[in-house]
Write an enzyme that holds these catalytic residues in place. Structure first.
Site, short mmCIF file in Angstrom:
data_model
loop_
_atom_site.label_atom_id
_atom_site.label_comp_id
_atom_site.label_asym_id
_atom_site.label_seq_id
_atom_site.Cartn_x
_atom_site.Cartn_y
_atom_site.Cartn_z
N HIS A 163 -5.72 3.12 0.86
CA HIS A 163 -4.83 4.07 1.23
C HIS A 163 -5.54 5.02 2.80
CE1 HIS A 163 -2.92 3.01 -2.25
NE2 HIS A 163 -3.55 3.75 -2.98
N ASP A 193 0.94 -1.07 -0.13
CA ASP A 193 -0.13 0.05 0.22
C ASP A 193 0.96 1.24 -0.01
OD1 ASP A 193 -1.45 2.11 1.00
OD2 ASP A 193 -3.00 0.99 1.43
N HIS A 194 1.09 1.78 -1.29
CA HIS A 194 2.28 2.85 -1.30
C HIS A 194 2.08 3.88 -0.33
CE1 HIS A 194 -0.54 4.81 -4.23
NE2 HIS A 194 0.50 6.04 -4.03
C1 BG6 Z 1 -3.55 4.63 -6.52
C2 BG6 Z 1 -4.88 4.83 -7.04
O1 BG6 Z 1 -3.27 3.54 -5.72
O2 BG6 Z 1 -3.12 5.92 -5.86
C3 BG6 Z 1 -4.97 6.43 -8.21
O3 BG6 Z 1 -5.05 3.69 -7.81
C4 BG6 Z 1 -4.41 7.12 -7.30
O4 BG6 Z 1 -6.03 6.54 -8.62
C5 BG6 Z 1 -3.03 6.97 -6.64
O5 BG6 Z 1 -4.22 8.41 -8.23
C6 BG6 Z 1 -2.73 8.30 -5.71
O6 BG6 Z 1 -1.50 8.09 -5.13
P1 BG6 Z 1 -0.63 9.30 -4.90
O7 BG6 Z 1 0.74 8.55 -4.31
O8 BG6 Z 1 -0.27 9.94 -6.23
O9 BG6 Z 1 -1.25 10.17 -3.69
#
Ligand code: BG6
Length: 501
Positions: free
Chosen positions: A239, A176-177
């Site tokens: 997230h 989960d980045h």
């Molecule tokens: C991803 C989603 O997991 O996270 C995307 O699938 C989203 O739709 C993205 O744009 C957002 O990540 P960050 O790091 O740009 O906030």
């Protein structure tokens, strides 16, 4: 500094975008920062027919040009064509890995990164196991999978059951980045390394918590995927709930994967279910419509490629919920996320209760300007504390002021990308910042009834909001009294009347 054991990273779906935009640059950065062992290799694998040289050529696009280390790094990259469905191809893969590791003198430590569509999350691990590439007797065998971990509670459970047939839970790394973001990790440090925050981090002092994850981009060519997902599955189920988990959890006994994930699990288990009849008071969904931003006509969601022109998929969700436990009893949590909002920002607002006795009631410091601690996850990462100060001069006029810390002030420290941090952790065998299977299911337990109510009752509105605005105004109705959401700007401490978006 400890570095991982020598290993080979196998990337499935290597011809896709994520590999060249995120994974290869992240491994490169680890290599440049001397966080990779002397001996390691990367083996890209996908259906596309490519030679090692051709694959290397494709990977250069997102690496810094003219860097001396560039060619040394590229020489560590190899490629293997694979048909994911054919188990004999996994025997070939195993032979290739054996050949590589003998030639390069690397032990049988393999990390398999599934950068593929989720419908391959069962077949690839199963076929790897068929080729005994799940067997850890001669070295580690780890899997990284990207979200979505199922697109419903049932499919998430089925995925976990399938994976656990051939792998131990500690071999599975669900990425989960958001947990890889430096400032999300800093939440734990802010809370548990300081004496001043934790004593007030509860229902006695905190009036409400707000989490915003706004994006200015739309679906960017991912309409086909997104239209079957929507903001609830794409952002909230994973997230946003993970961020809530970090804000709300009890102090873990030690900073160690299972201790932390156990505390997050307890938070998810305490989420008060939202009943179908009360949905409208707790959840608002929206979809962006066409508009004009800075003089440019912007298409609405239904006009995007791959999207059903009558789509009811939400590109915005705002919700209110409670965590029914000792610490948070009665404290409302508000979260919202959306595409095509005015700016890209993710932040957490901890709003404290007002002082118990109002000595300066006639001042301009109204209830709406409560003390807030704002933890900015991106961009302009930092922390902002808003509190009342006396305006100089006669009387006792109170004004709100900002005390802020920006990560960028730590000038010589480069924030590692989420993928850098997470890949390194996985290579070291540290799953702290990865989601555990049962926690993912617990998050689904909370979200699934909402999705079911939406699909059972199509009369529940999907509110339109013009692209470039802060979402449907109905989401203000979730907040009690005179409260409004905090409308953040690009820069942490820029708020109020003027703000660059
Ligand atoms: C991803 C989603 O997991 O996270 C995307 O699938 C989203 O739709 C993205 O744009 C957002 O990540 P960050 O790091 O740009 O906030």
């Amino acid at each position: 500094m400890k570095i991982p054991d020598q290993h080979i990273v196998v990337i499935f779906g290597a011809s896709g975008d994520l590999t060249k935009r995120k994974l290869i640059p992240a491994i490169y950065q680890l290599f440049v920062n001397r966080l990779m062992p002397d001996n390691f290799a990367i083996l890209g694998a996908s259906r596309t027919q490519l030679t090692d040289q051709e694959f290397r050529g494709r990977m250069t696009e997102f690496l810094p040009a003219g860097d001396d280390l560039n060619s040394e790094f590229l020489n560590k990259i190899y490629y293997q064509t694979i048909d994911y469905d054919l188990n004999e191809d996994y025997i070939k893969l195993k032979d290739r890995l054996t050949g590589l590791r003998h030639a390069l003198n690397i032990p049988a430590n393999f990390l398999f990164y599934l950068s593929t569509p989720p419908n391959l999350y069962d077949i690839i691990p199963e076929n790897l196991a068929f080729a005994t590439l799940n067997n850890q007797s001669d070295g580690f065998k780890r899997l990284i999978i990207e979200k979505p971990f199922g697109n419903s509670r049932d499919s998430a459970k089925a995925l976990n059951i399938g994976l656990l047939k051939n792998y131990e839970e500690n071999q599975i790394y669900r990425i989960d980045h958001y947990l890889g973001k430096e400032t999300v990790q800093n939440l734990m440090v802010t809370r548990f390394a300081n004496g001043i925050f934790e004593p007030v981090w509860n229902r006695n002092f905190i009036g409400r918590v707000e989490v915003t994850a706004a994006e200015s981009l739309g679906v960017e060519g991912r309409g086909g995927y997104y239209d079957h997902s929507g903001a609830m599955r794409d952002m909230v189920q994973n997230h946003l709930l993970q961020v809530v988990g970090m804000v709300a959890m009890e102090p873990p006994v030690v900073i160690e994967a299972n201790a932390i994930r156990q505390e997050v699990m307890k938070v998810f288990q305490s989420l008060r279910p939202i009943k179908p009849g009360e949905l409208k008071d707790y959840v608002i969904r929206g979809q962006y419509t066409s508009s004009t931003i800075k003089g440019q006509k912007v298409p609405g969601y239904r006009e995007e490629t791959g999207v059903d022109p009558l789509s009811h998929t939400e590109t915005y969700v705002a919700m209110k919920f409670y965590i029914d436990n000792w610490r948070w009893a009665g404290v409302p949590f508000f979260i919202r996320t959306g595409k095509k909002l005015p700016t890209r920002v993710t932040e957490i607002v901890i709003e404290f209760k007002p002082a118990p006795h109002h000595l300066f009631d006639n001042s301009g410091f109204s209830m709406n300007k409560a003390n807030q601690l704002i933890i900015r996850i991106q961009p302009d990462e930092g922390i902002l504390l808003k509190f009342g100060m006396k305006e100089p001069g006669a009387g006792f006029k109170v004004n709100q002021v900002n005390m802020d810390f920006h990560y960028s002030d730590l000038t010589d420290i480069q924030l590692p990308s989420a993928y850098e941090r997470l890949l390194l952790d996985c290579l070291m065998g540290d799953a702290t910042l990865y989601s555990r299977g049962d926690t993912v299911e617990a998050a689904w337990n909370f979200i699934q009834p909402i999705l079911d109510t939406w699909s059972d009752d199509p009369s529940i509105p999907v509110y339109g909001y013009p692209a470039g605005t802060w979402g449907p105004y109905e989401s203000d109705g979730l907040l009690e009294g005179e409260k409004t959401w905090r409308y953040p700007c690009k820069n942490l401490s820029d708020d109020g009347l003027y703000c660059e978006l």
